[in-house]
Design a protein around this motif. Structure first.
Motif, short mmCIF file in Angstrom:
data_model
loop_
_atom_site.label_atom_id
_atom_site.label_comp_id
_atom_site.label_asym_id
_atom_site.label_seq_id
_atom_site.Cartn_x
_atom_site.Cartn_y
_atom_site.Cartn_z
N SER A 1 -9.17 5.98 5.34
CA SER A 1 -7.57 6.09 6.09
C SER A 1 -8.03 6.84 7.03
O SER A 1 -6.43 6.31 8.10
CB SER A 1 -7.99 7.31 4.69
OG SER A 1 -6.31 7.63 5.15
N ARG B 1 -13.44 0.44 4.36
CA ARG B 1 -14.15 1.89 3.61
C ARG B 1 -15.51 1.30 3.73
O ARG B 1 -16.19 1.54 4.38
CB ARG B 1 -14.12 1.34 2.00
CG ARG B 1 -12.99 2.07 1.44
CD ARG B 1 -12.85 2.21 -0.61
NE ARG B 1 -11.90 2.77 -1.05
CZ ARG B 1 -11.80 3.99 -1.37
NH1 ARG B 1 -12.93 4.61 -1.57
NH2 ARG B 1 -10.59 4.56 -1.57
N ARG C 1 1.08 6.47 9.54
CA ARG C 1 0.42 6.14 11.09
C ARG C 1 1.54 5.33 11.87
O ARG C 1 2.04 4.45 11.64
CB ARG C 1 -1.23 4.97 10.23
CG ARG C 1 -0.58 4.23 9.93
CD ARG C 1 -2.14 3.08 9.51
NE ARG C 1 -2.06 2.22 8.70
CZ ARG C 1 -2.43 2.01 7.81
NH1 ARG C 1 -3.52 2.74 7.06
NH2 ARG C 1 -2.33 0.35 6.80
N ARG D 1 -8.23 -2.56 13.09
CA ARG D 1 -6.75 -2.76 12.49
C ARG D 1 -7.22 -4.40 12.92
O ARG D 1 -6.67 -5.52 12.10
CB ARG D 1 -5.14 -2.19 12.21
CG ARG D 1 -5.48 -1.36 12.02
CD ARG D 1 -4.11 -0.43 11.26
NE ARG D 1 -3.71 -1.33 9.87
CZ ARG D 1 -3.49 -0.84 9.20
NH1 ARG D 1 -4.69 -0.47 9.42
NH2 ARG D 1 -4.00 -2.26 8.10
N GLY E 1 -3.60 -5.00 -0.36
CA GLY E 1 -3.92 -4.08 1.35
C GLY E 1 -2.65 -3.13 1.19
O GLY E 1 -2.67 -2.36 0.16
N GLY F 1 -13.66 7.15 1.33
CA GLY F 1 -12.25 6.75 1.14
C GLY F 1 -11.07 7.30 2.71
O GLY F 1 -10.41 7.14 2.48
N ASP G 1 -1.23 6.96 5.51
CA ASP G 1 -0.67 6.00 5.51
C ASP G 1 0.15 5.20 5.82
O ASP G 1 0.74 4.36 6.30
CB ASP G 1 -1.63 5.14 3.77
CG ASP G 1 -2.84 5.46 3.92
OD1 ASP G 1 -4.32 5.36 4.43
OD2 ASP G 1 -2.95 4.72 2.18
O1 DC Z 1 -6.93 0.78 -1.26
P1 DC Z 1 -7.98 1.81 -0.85
O2 DC Z 1 -8.07 3.09 -1.59
O3 DC Z 1 -9.70 0.81 -1.04
O4 DC Z 1 -7.69 1.74 1.05
C1 DC Z 1 -9.02 2.61 1.93
C2 DC Z 1 -8.22 2.88 2.22
O5 DC Z 1 -7.80 1.95 3.55
C3 DC Z 1 -6.82 3.58 2.47
O6 DC Z 1 -6.45 4.97 2.77
C4 DC Z 1 -5.49 2.67 3.92
C5 DC Z 1 -6.23 2.10 4.16
N1 DC Z 1 -6.21 1.14 4.07
C6 DC Z 1 -5.31 -0.21 5.23
O7 DC Z 1 -4.61 0.97 6.48
N2 DC Z 1 -4.69 -1.13 4.76
C7 DC Z 1 -4.81 -2.57 4.54
N3 DC Z 1 -4.69 -3.10 4.40
C8 DC Z 1 -6.15 -1.78 2.61
C9 DC Z 1 -6.64 -0.23 3.26
#
Ligand code: DC
Length: 230
Positions: free
Chosen positions: A103, A39, A190, A112, A132, A99, A187
């Motif tokens: 994503s 975020r 992907r 990543r 996460g 948010g 999520d």
């Molecule tokens: O948990 P959250 O809603 O705060 O996460 C925000 C975005 O970050 C969510 O759409 C997916 C991504 N995310 C991710 O891909 N890998 C993670 N380890 C944590 C979050």
């Protein structure tokens, strides 16, 4: 006292952050909200005009990635503050727009790679509860306790809706539900580290559990797991 790594993964708004935070306090561990890192990066991209509702300028973002300094500070009572450079962005990253951008930005490989690297550093001494999407599968595949949290989309949308309302953000339930479903889809589908339950993760469905029940079940599981490693 031996310390372990706890990986908590799951869909958005299933209650995992609250549980992870409470468990970290209970265990005296560091809590790491990895979603907050995605975020914060998304907020950085939005502010610089590289992330709009329709597109992401990945090239510009990648070039500037080493200018982004995200810090998570654990405060009293299990609170965690998120910093982008010197600025406290804890509240700014909790909007629907950020948010959604998080994503989308989290689908990028270079994003990543960098955030996973930082997360692995944060947990290298163990004694962390990290929540996460890919903690048990990618960040810490050797985590001693892996939890995969789920709840129905309606239950999760209602929780999110109540949260946003409490923060004074005006929206309606159907918009939040549509957003929750769109994010689930993104999520889970992907290419880069899609959300999936690790084979050795423990499944916890919170749809019909109170917060108190969730907490008790999780703490019991943690105690049992820790015993096994002593
Ligand atoms: O948990 P959250 O809603 O705060 O996460 C925000 C975005 O970050 C969510 O759409 C997916 C991504 N995310 C991710 O891909 N890998 C993670 N380890 C944590 C979050």
């Amino acid at each position: 006292m031996k310390k372990i790594v706890v990986a908590i993964d799951g869909l958005s708004s299933c209650g995992k952050s609250t549980m992870a935070k409470e468990l970290a306090q209970y265990a005296g561990y560091i809590y790491v909200d990895t979603g907050a890192m995605y975020r914060a990066l998304a907020l950085f991209g939005i502010r610089n005009g590289w992330i709009t509702p329709d597109a992401i300028n990945g090239e510009a973002l990648e070039k500037q990635l080493d200018r982004v300094h995200i810090t998570l500070k654990n405060m009293d009572k299990g609170l965690q503050h998120v910093y982008l450079g010197d600025e406290d962005v804890t509240a700014d990253i909790r909007t629907l727009a950020v948010g959604d951008a998080a994503s989308r930005v989290s689908t990028l490989k270079f994003v990543r790679r960098e955030l996973v690297r930082q997360q692995q550093l944060m947990g290298r001494e163990k004694g962390v509860v990290m929540d996460g999407r890919d903690i048990g599968t990618v960040v810490f595949p050797q985590a001693e306790l892996k939890v995969f949290v789920t709840a129905t989309p309606e239950v999760r949308a209602m929780r999110r809706f109540e949260e946003l309302k409490a923060k004074g953000q005006t929206t309606d339930f159907q918009t939040v539900l549509a957003d929750v479903c769109a994010r689930d889809e993104r999520d889970s589908r992907r290419e880069e580290s899609p959300l999936r339950q690790a084979d050795d993760a423990w499944l916890l469905d919170t749809s019909n559990l109170t917060r108190e029940q969730q907490r008790t079940i999780l703490f019991d599981k943690f105690d049992a797991r820790l015993q096994a490693f002593l």
